[in-house]
Design a protein around this motif. Sequence first.
Motif, PDB file in Angstrom:
ATOM      1  N   VAL A 141      36.410  40.625  42.697  1.00 11.42           N
ATOM      2  CA  VAL A 141      37.650  41.314  42.343  1.00 11.42           C
ATOM      3  C   VAL A 141      37.566  41.851  40.918  1.00 11.42           C
ATOM      4  N   GLN A 145      37.995  45.763  39.846  1.00 14.68           N
ATOM      5  CA  GLN A 145      39.017  46.172  38.878  1.00 14.68           C
ATOM      6  C   GLN A 145      38.385  46.882  37.677  1.00 14.68           C
ATOM      7  N   GLN A 158      48.041  50.639  35.575  1.00 12.54           N
ATOM      8  CA  GLN A 158      48.910  49.558  36.010  1.00 12.54           C
ATOM      9  C   GLN A 158      49.618  49.906  37.314  1.00 12.54           C
ATOM     10  N   SER A 161      47.055  49.673  40.024  1.00 11.98           N
ATOM     11  CA  SER A 161      46.778  48.270  40.314  1.00 11.98           C
ATOM     12  C   SER A 161      47.900  47.629  41.123  1.00 11.98           C
ATOM     13  N   ASN A 162      49.141  47.981  40.819  1.00 18.01           N
ATOM     14  CA  ASN A 162      50.275  47.412  41.556  1.00 18.01           C
ATOM     15  C   ASN A 162      50.180  47.732  43.045  1.00 18.01           C
ATOM     16  N   ASN A 165      47.301  45.741  44.635  1.00 23.99           N
ATOM     17  CA  ASN A 165      47.704  44.342  44.785  1.00 23.99           C
ATOM     18  C   ASN A 165      48.544  44.140  46.038  1.00 23.99           C
ATOM     19  N   HIS A 166      49.492  45.017  46.255  1.00 29.37           N
ATOM     20  CA  HIS A 166      50.378  44.891  47.415  1.00 29.37           C
ATOM     21  C   HIS A 166      49.661  45.214  48.725  1.00 29.37           C
ATOM     22  N   SER A 169      45.265  43.101  47.822  1.00 26.31           N
ATOM     23  CA  SER A 169      44.893  42.091  46.813  1.00 26.31           C
ATOM     24  C   SER A 169      43.459  42.305  46.313  1.00 26.31           C
ATOM     25  N   TRP A 170      43.058  43.592  46.232  1.00 22.70           N
ATOM     26  CA  TRP A 170      41.746  44.006  45.729  1.00 22.70           C
ATOM     27  C   TRP A 170      40.587  43.572  46.646  1.00 22.70           C
TER      28      TRP A 170
END
Length: 235
Positions: A141, A145, A158, A161-162, A165-166, A169-170
């Motif tokens: 991960v 990232q 950001q 990334s949000n 994540n949803h 989760s990468w």
Amino acid sequence: MSRISVRGFAVASATAVTAVGSVVGVASGSTAQPNNDAEATAADTTLLADIPAGEQAQVQTASLTQQADAQAIAADASAKKDAEAAARKAAAETAVAKKAQAEKEAQEAKEAKQRKEAEQAASRSASRDSSSFPVQSSYSVAQIQAMARQMVAGGQFQCFSNIVNHESSWNYHAVNASSGAYGLFQALPAGKYSSAGADWRTNPATQIKWGLNYMNSRYGSPCDAWSFWQANSWY
């Protein structure tokens, strides 16, 4: 009784006095000539003295009323003129303020557009570098990232990334068991990733490139995509 009629009354009285004086002079044998200034003198004397006492109050009241009316008319005209001037001034100030506000908003909109275009250009430029990452058999991960940070503009990361994540989760191998959506961005069908590269199943950089292009083309930027996701729970 008007002022004109009062003055006429006084003149008539003076004329009568002059006539009587002439008669008396003739009867007494006097050679004195009639005084031609008598009428003018009488006309210049106080008028109210020649008016019956019962009518003097009426004459005074009428005169004061005329003066008051004249003053009221003058005051109304002055007030109207001042009000019109104030209204013109207020309208001019309002127009200037509206113009300044419109110019300010236009400038802010222009600057916002320029910032957005710069961010999009940076994102598009960065996404073309996805092939520069070395191919590995697997990725953590943290490594994924790190790739994304190098490919996505700093101000947009950001939000980007949000969403990831949803969605996953990468996890670049994430699969939705019911729909078949795949990868970091849960693309459906999964084959959509192929537009960014043939190695989309095993290379997270290829998936990142596709996801970034998708957000930019569909919403304008990752942050705009994130705003939509927050409102709808999908993007």
